[in-house]
Scaffold this active site. Sequence first.
Site, short mmCIF file in Angstrom:
data_model
loop_
_atom_site.label_atom_id
_atom_site.label_comp_id
_atom_site.label_asym_id
_atom_site.label_seq_id
_atom_site.Cartn_x
_atom_site.Cartn_y
_atom_site.Cartn_z
N ASN A 90 -14.52 -2.08 -2.37
CA ASN A 90 -15.78 -2.15 -1.63
C ASN A 90 -16.52 -0.82 -1.58
O ASN A 90 -17.48 -0.67 -0.83
CB ASN A 90 -15.53 -2.65 -0.19
CG ASN A 90 -14.70 -1.67 0.63
OD1 ASN A 90 -14.05 -0.78 0.08
ND2 ASN A 90 -14.72 -1.82 1.93
N SER A 150 -27.94 -2.89 5.15
CA SER A 150 -27.11 -2.12 6.06
C SER A 150 -27.92 -1.73 7.28
O SER A 150 -29.15 -1.87 7.29
CB SER A 150 -26.60 -0.85 5.36
OG SER A 150 -25.84 -1.15 4.21
N LEU A 190 -22.21 3.30 -4.23
CA LEU A 190 -23.33 4.22 -4.00
C LEU A 190 -24.56 3.35 -4.05
O LEU A 190 -24.80 2.66 -5.05
CB LEU A 190 -23.37 5.31 -5.06
CG LEU A 190 -24.41 6.42 -4.84
CD1 LEU A 190 -23.97 7.72 -5.51
CD2 LEU A 190 -25.79 6.04 -5.38
N GLU A 191 -25.33 3.36 -2.97
CA GLU A 191 -26.45 2.43 -2.86
C GLU A 191 -27.74 3.17 -2.55
O GLU A 191 -27.77 4.02 -1.65
CB GLU A 191 -26.16 1.40 -1.77
CG GLU A 191 -27.05 0.17 -1.82
CD GLU A 191 -26.49 -0.96 -0.97
OE1 GLU A 191 -25.77 -1.81 -1.51
OE2 GLU A 191 -26.79 -0.98 0.24
N HIS A 231 -18.01 -0.68 11.61
CA HIS A 231 -18.22 0.15 10.42
C HIS A 231 -18.85 -0.60 9.26
O HIS A 231 -19.29 0.00 8.29
CB HIS A 231 -16.90 0.75 9.96
CG HIS A 231 -16.09 -0.15 9.06
ND1 HIS A 231 -15.69 -1.42 9.43
CD2 HIS A 231 -15.62 0.04 7.80
CE1 HIS A 231 -14.99 -1.96 8.46
NE2 HIS A 231 -14.94 -1.11 7.45
N GLY A 252 -17.62 -6.54 7.41
CA GLY A 252 -16.29 -7.10 7.63
C GLY A 252 -16.08 -8.36 6.80
O GLY A 252 -16.92 -9.26 6.78
#
Length: 477
Positions: free
Chosen positions: A203, A381, A206-207, A400, A403
């Site tokens: 998972n 995000s 780099l976005e 975080h 999930g």
Amino acid sequence: MDLSKLRQIDEWSWTVPPAPGEARGEVKMYGSRGLLATMDDKVIEQITNVARLPGLVGPAMTMPDAHWGYGFPIGGVAAFDPEEGGIISAGGVGFDISCGIRCLRTNLQLADIAGELPSIARELSERIPAGLGEEGDIKLAPEALDDVLTRGAQWAVEEGYGSVADLEYIEEGGRVGGPVPQNVSSLAKKRQRGEMGTLGSGNHYLEVQVVDRIDDAGAAQAYGLQVGQLLVSIHCGSRGLGHQIGTDYLVSLAKAASRLGIRLPDRELACAPINTPEGQQYIGAMNAAITCALANRQILTHLTRQCFTRLLPRAALETLFDVSHNTCKRESHVVEGRKRVLYVHRKGATRAFGPGHPALPERYRAVGQPVVIGGSMGTGSWILAGTATSETQAFSSASHGAGRAMSRKQALKQWQGRQLVDELARQGILIRTRSMRGVAEEAPGAYKDVDAVAEATERAGLARRVAFLRPKVCVKG
């Protein structure tokens, strides 16, 4: 999850009532009814087992993104007092020690450089080492690696990777206290020799993202965010070194528990009291891995800047914040009116200090710590801000990520990587990967709804929503 096993405290928190005669600490699970319903019953079993460990202070907790893990559930938080026999558990930290997110803000607007996104995607995928066992150009001798494990991002900056300005916006200034490289095995160091400055697989990503909307204008201003602005998130950890440390110390911690008569409710919760030689040895090695991960993300920040400036010479990328979510930290917290030094395990959970905390950079102190909830591939995000209530409720901890809602094996049965890449491209999201299998394993549908997680995190008082980020480019292993 069978919600009949729970008792609802309020709309956003739940507990697991103990059975008659059951001796354990309190359990508290944060999330909406819908989110908890998507969790496996194993989460209840695991967090209940955590509540049986010695020296627990306050409840054993799960965040709204929780799911089954090794030892602790992922999204598990628990604090232990060393003066009351409190323990340290490798299963409460995780194998990818200090996996976390470095978020960078840019001076670029999507509207101005949208045509460059394919070139940016190509440049990043060609120059950022990513994938299982992938190595980069940096090859370190053992003595040099010991320096990395001691000085972390500070070492990286001194070696020319980034600037001193980055350090102010990294947890602990880029290095944690108490690393002991001598406690790290030669095998762990060997595995890390060529993996500095690499992204990894699974998972990790780099976005390149665009600020899609802002929910808290004051915090957004402090964080330097505006609608239409490009950001970059780098999600990775301590690579092979951290994984090997976890593997190595499961054995020694299990032996310590046996020697001291600690009855483990689950062998995956192998642990030792903090104030024992075995406990201190693991803590020294874990701190070395945390420091290593901070150096790794610092190097990746430098490589990312190089990619952008090759294509867009005017581009400037500043570190917004870097926060880990697989750690155990020695912290001071007020419990029932008394300040206590506790060791806070956060496995798949992010530290979330509220406004006024002295550990925060001056720029953010009035609004609270940036908290990044990384979404699943292609879904977006969130950036949130830590709250004062998080300190009183969850030892300053928050969610975080989205999930997982299903296992990687289940995801492979439902999706094919090539089809996902093509579908996301039609949505304007460019995926660059070395593994189509990895794309299928990380399919957006294999994760919980990130918006629901962010809402639950805010409604539970753990952190408040600041800005939603929509993905444009995602580079994966």
